[in-house]
Motif scaffolding. Structure first.
Motif, PDB file in Angstrom:
ATOM      1  N   ARG A 187     -69.958  59.799  34.175  1.00 61.77           N
ATOM      2  CA  ARG A 187     -70.413  59.506  35.540  1.00 61.77           C
ATOM      3  C   ARG A 187     -70.408  60.759  36.407  1.00 61.77           C
ATOM      4  N   SER A 188     -69.467  61.637  36.155  1.00 58.02           N
ATOM      5  CA  SER A 188     -69.311  62.813  37.015  1.00 58.02           C
ATOM      6  C   SER A 188     -70.404  63.844  36.806  1.00 58.02           C
ATOM      7  N   LEU A 189     -71.122  63.784  35.677  1.00 60.19           N
ATOM      8  CA  LEU A 189     -72.128  64.789  35.365  1.00 60.19           C
ATOM      9  C   LEU A 189     -73.478  64.344  35.924  1.00 60.19           C
ATOM     10  N   GLN A 190     -73.612  64.422  37.215  1.00 58.88           N
ATOM     11  CA  GLN A 190     -74.805  63.922  37.896  1.00 58.88           C
ATOM     12  C   GLN A 190     -76.042  64.764  37.631  1.00 58.88           C
ATOM     13  N   ALA A 191     -75.877  65.998  37.168  1.00 60.19           N
ATOM     14  CA  ALA A 191     -77.022  66.884  36.958  1.00 60.19           C
ATOM     15  C   ALA A 191     -77.719  66.645  35.622  1.00 60.19           C
ATOM     16  N   ALA A 192     -77.190  65.785  34.777  1.00 60.51           N
ATOM     17  CA  ALA A 192     -77.763  65.593  33.445  1.00 60.51           C
ATOM     18  C   ALA A 192     -79.125  64.923  33.512  1.00 60.51           C
ATOM     19  N   HIS A 193     -80.058  65.434  32.715  1.00 63.87           N
ATOM     20  CA  HIS A 193     -81.328  64.752  32.486  1.00 63.87           C
ATOM     21  C   HIS A 193     -81.219  63.743  31.347  1.00 63.87           C
ATOM     22  N   ALA A 194     -80.335  64.026  30.386  1.00 62.05           N
ATOM     23  CA  ALA A 194     -80.333  63.263  29.136  1.00 62.05           C
ATOM     24  C   ALA A 194     -78.929  63.172  28.553  1.00 62.05           C
ATOM     25  N   VAL A 195     -78.804  62.272  27.585  1.00 64.58           N
ATOM     26  CA  VAL A 195     -77.606  62.153  26.760  1.00 64.58           C
ATOM     27  C   VAL A 195     -78.001  62.443  25.316  1.00 64.58           C
ATOM     28  N   GLU A 196     -77.210  63.250  24.641  1.00 70.69           N
ATOM     29  CA  GLU A 196     -77.425  63.514  23.225  1.00 70.69           C
ATOM     30  C   GLU A 196     -76.899  62.306  22.446  1.00 70.69           C
ATOM     31  N   VAL A 197     -77.815  61.475  21.972  1.00 71.37           N
ATOM     32  CA  VAL A 197     -77.413  60.216  21.339  1.00 71.37           C
ATOM     33  C   VAL A 197     -77.210  60.339  19.840  1.00 71.37           C
ATOM     34  N   TYR A 198     -77.827  61.373  19.231  1.00 71.50           N
ATOM     35  CA  TYR A 198     -77.579  61.638  17.815  1.00 71.50           C
ATOM     36  C   TYR A 198     -77.435  63.137  17.622  1.00 71.50           C
ATOM     37  N   ASN A 199     -76.317  63.542  17.005  1.00 68.54           N
ATOM     38  CA  ASN A 199     -76.019  64.941  16.723  1.00 68.54           C
ATOM     39  C   ASN A 199     -75.742  65.041  15.232  1.00 68.54           C
ATOM     40  N   HIS A 200     -76.650  65.703  14.499  1.00 67.03           N
ATOM     41  CA  HIS A 200     -76.559  65.709  13.041  1.00 67.03           C
ATOM     42  C   HIS A 200     -75.327  66.472  12.550  1.00 67.03           C
ATOM     43  N   GLY A 201     -74.963  67.534  13.235  1.00 60.38           N
ATOM     44  CA  GLY A 201     -73.757  68.258  12.857  1.00 60.38           C
ATOM     45  C   GLY A 201     -72.507  67.426  13.024  1.00 60.38           C
ATOM     46  N   CYS A 202     -72.445  66.658  14.103  1.00 61.75           N
ATOM     47  CA  CYS A 202     -71.286  65.781  14.318  1.00 61.75           C
ATOM     48  C   CYS A 202     -71.267  64.645  13.312  1.00 61.75           C
ATOM     49  N   ALA A 203     -72.448  64.209  12.865  1.00 59.59           N
ATOM     50  CA  ALA A 203     -72.513  63.195  11.810  1.00 59.59           C
ATOM     51  C   ALA A 203     -71.991  63.759  10.498  1.00 59.59           C
ATOM     52  N   THR A 204     -72.431  64.969  10.170  1.00 64.46           N
ATOM     53  CA  THR A 204     -72.078  65.588   8.898  1.00 64.46           C
ATOM     54  C   THR A 204     -70.616  65.982   8.842  1.00 64.46           C
ATOM     55  N   GLY A 205     -70.120  66.582   9.915  1.00 63.67           N
ATOM     56  CA  GLY A 205     -68.790  67.156   9.888  1.00 63.67           C
ATOM     57  C   GLY A 205     -67.677  66.285  10.419  1.00 63.67           C
ATOM     58  N   THR A 225     -80.482  65.806  18.032  1.00 65.57           N
ATOM     59  CA  THR A 225     -80.432  67.234  17.739  1.00 65.57           C
ATOM     60  C   THR A 225     -79.740  67.480  16.403  1.00 65.57           C
ATOM     61  N   ASP A 226     -79.791  68.736  15.973  1.00 61.43           N
ATOM     62  CA  ASP A 226     -79.035  69.155  14.793  1.00 61.43           C
ATOM     63  C   ASP A 226     -77.649  69.667  15.146  1.00 61.43           C
ATOM     64  N   ASP A 227     -77.536  70.459  16.210  1.00 56.30           N
ATOM     65  CA  ASP A 227     -76.311  71.229  16.459  1.00 56.30           C
ATOM     66  C   ASP A 227     -75.997  72.065  15.212  1.00 56.30           C
ATOM     67  N   ALA A 228     -77.033  72.671  14.647  1.00 56.08           N
ATOM     68  CA  ALA A 228     -76.897  73.355  13.364  1.00 56.08           C
ATOM     69  C   ALA A 228     -76.108  74.652  13.499  1.00 56.08           C
ATOM     70  N   HIS A 229     -75.148  74.829  12.586  1.00 52.25           N
ATOM     71  CA  HIS A 229     -74.419  76.087  12.427  1.00 52.25           C
ATOM     72  C   HIS A 229     -74.703  76.709  11.060  1.00 52.25           C
ATOM     73  N   PHE A 230     -75.283  75.931  10.157  1.00 50.12           N
ATOM     74  CA  PHE A 230     -75.596  76.358   8.790  1.00 50.12           C
ATOM     75  C   PHE A 230     -74.332  76.717   8.003  1.00 50.12           C
ATOM     76  N   THR A 231     -73.207  76.143   8.399  1.00 44.53           N
ATOM     77  CA  THR A 231     -71.970  76.279   7.631  1.00 44.53           C
ATOM     78  C   THR A 231     -71.718  75.042   6.769  1.00 44.53           C
ATOM     79  N   GLU A 232     -72.499  74.008   6.979  1.00 43.63           N
ATOM     80  CA  GLU A 232     -72.483  72.770   6.209  1.00 43.63           C
ATOM     81  C   GLU A 232     -73.890  72.175   6.329  1.00 43.63           C
ATOM     82  N   PRO A 233     -74.203  71.082   5.666  1.00 40.42           N
ATOM     83  CA  PRO A 233     -75.577  70.544   5.746  1.00 40.42           C
ATOM     84  C   PRO A 233     -75.857  69.853   7.081  1.00 40.42           C
TER      85      PRO A 233
END
Length: 307
Positions: free
Chosen positions: A147-165, A190-198
């Motif tokens: 709620r406090s982040l009033q400047a946001a346009h969007a929410v990251e609803v899927y993050n592939h790196g967070c799914a993988t790791g 998004t991916d949030d890719a670091h290329f340290t894992e898939p």
């Protein structure tokens, strides 16, 4: 009623909005990150390294990697201030100017006297960036934080790196609660890719624009002219009377979600057209649509405000 992504002229461009390189904690240098995304058929990426003093507050200069139908948008993952759980904020900012002023954020821990997360997000938005709340589930974000982040346009609803790791990819709970409180937000994958894992090539946005330029893409993102996906494609989406009509690539399920527990679903084989009565969703002030293909991959429309 037809959402912006399907009503406006132009074509869809495929892009990843959250990526890291050796300028922060990624495994590949910026040139190789851009080469791989271009080789995989992406039209654009935003290289969003961690904007902290430990890495010299990087905003990657990706201009040399543009060309051959591929472009880049400057950005960073911003960090400043503590969330309710005491950990540092993670805020995605795409479309930052190259001279965006650093925060007092020496590393990945909050320090006394630095900007809050909402303050640096507001500064990024004022500087022209498209701002998203990054990986809410992974971060342990509370509703009060969101709620406090009033400047946001969007929410990251899927993050592939967070799914993988971490198996913590989700941001829908945060998004839906904010939508039901009247916030006007879109959603990104998004991916949030670091290329340290898939952690790469697993979630992206399809942005509707007249041309594949940073300026046109950024304007379309801010206008909500896009959808998010792991593979399935939306071709058209519209509300006609008390039904929602969807045209897509072949999928097994089309689900319409609204406030609270409201949802309507249609299941079948190789569905490319669906007409779903709004039913329980009809009274919701907002709705969004999920496509699911036979492999379990999903695509998500942006929320549609009604009335």
């Amino acid at each position: 009623m037809q959402p912006t992504a399907f009503a406006r002229p132009g074509r869809f461009f495929r892009g990843n909005l959250h990526t890291h390189s050796t300028l922060s904690d990624g495994a590949l240098d910026p040139a190789e990150v851009c080469r791989r995304y271009r080789a995989e058929g992406y039209d654009f990426i935003a290289l969003t390294d961690h904007f902290v003093g430990e890495y010299g507050y990087p905003i990657a200069d990706t201009l040399p990697y543009r060309g051959d139908g591929f472009t880049t948008i400057l950005g960073a993952e911003l960090h400043s201030g503590a969330m309710e759980n005491g950990e540092l904020w993670h805020i995605l900012a795409v479309g930052l100017p190259a001279d965006f002023a650093p925060a007092n954020a020496p590393g990945f821990h909050p320090v006394e006297g630095q900007e809050t997360g909402p303050e640096i997000a507001a500064r990024a938005r004022a500087a022209g960036a498209f701002v998203a709340i990054a990986h809410p589930q992974w971060s342990g974000l509370t509703l009060a934080d969101a709620r406090s982040l009033q400047a946001a346009h969007a929410v990251e609803v899927y993050n592939h790196g967070c799914a993988t790791g971490a198996d913590r990819a989700d941001g829908f709970h945060t998004l839906d609660l904010l939508l039901s409180e009247g916030r006007d937000l879109t959603l990104v994958a998004t991916d949030d890719a670091h290329f340290t894992e898939p952690d790469f090539f697993g979630g992206w946005v399809m942005v509707k624009a007249a041309e594949n330029t940073p300026e046109a893409l950024l304007a379309a993102l801010k206008d909500g002219a896009f959808y998010a996906t792991q593979g399935p494609a939306f071709h058209d989406l519209r509300i006609v009377g008390d039904t929602i009509q969807v045209e897509s690539s072949a999928v097994a399920s089309v689900i319409v979600q609204g406030a609270g527990s409201a949802a309507q679903a249609l299941h079948g084989e190789s569905l490319t057209r669906a007409e779903i009565a709004l039913g329980r969703v009809a009274r919701s002030p907002w709705l969004r649509v999920t496509l699911i293909d036979r492999a379990g991959r999903r695509a998500w429309s942006n929320p549609i405000r009604r009335g």
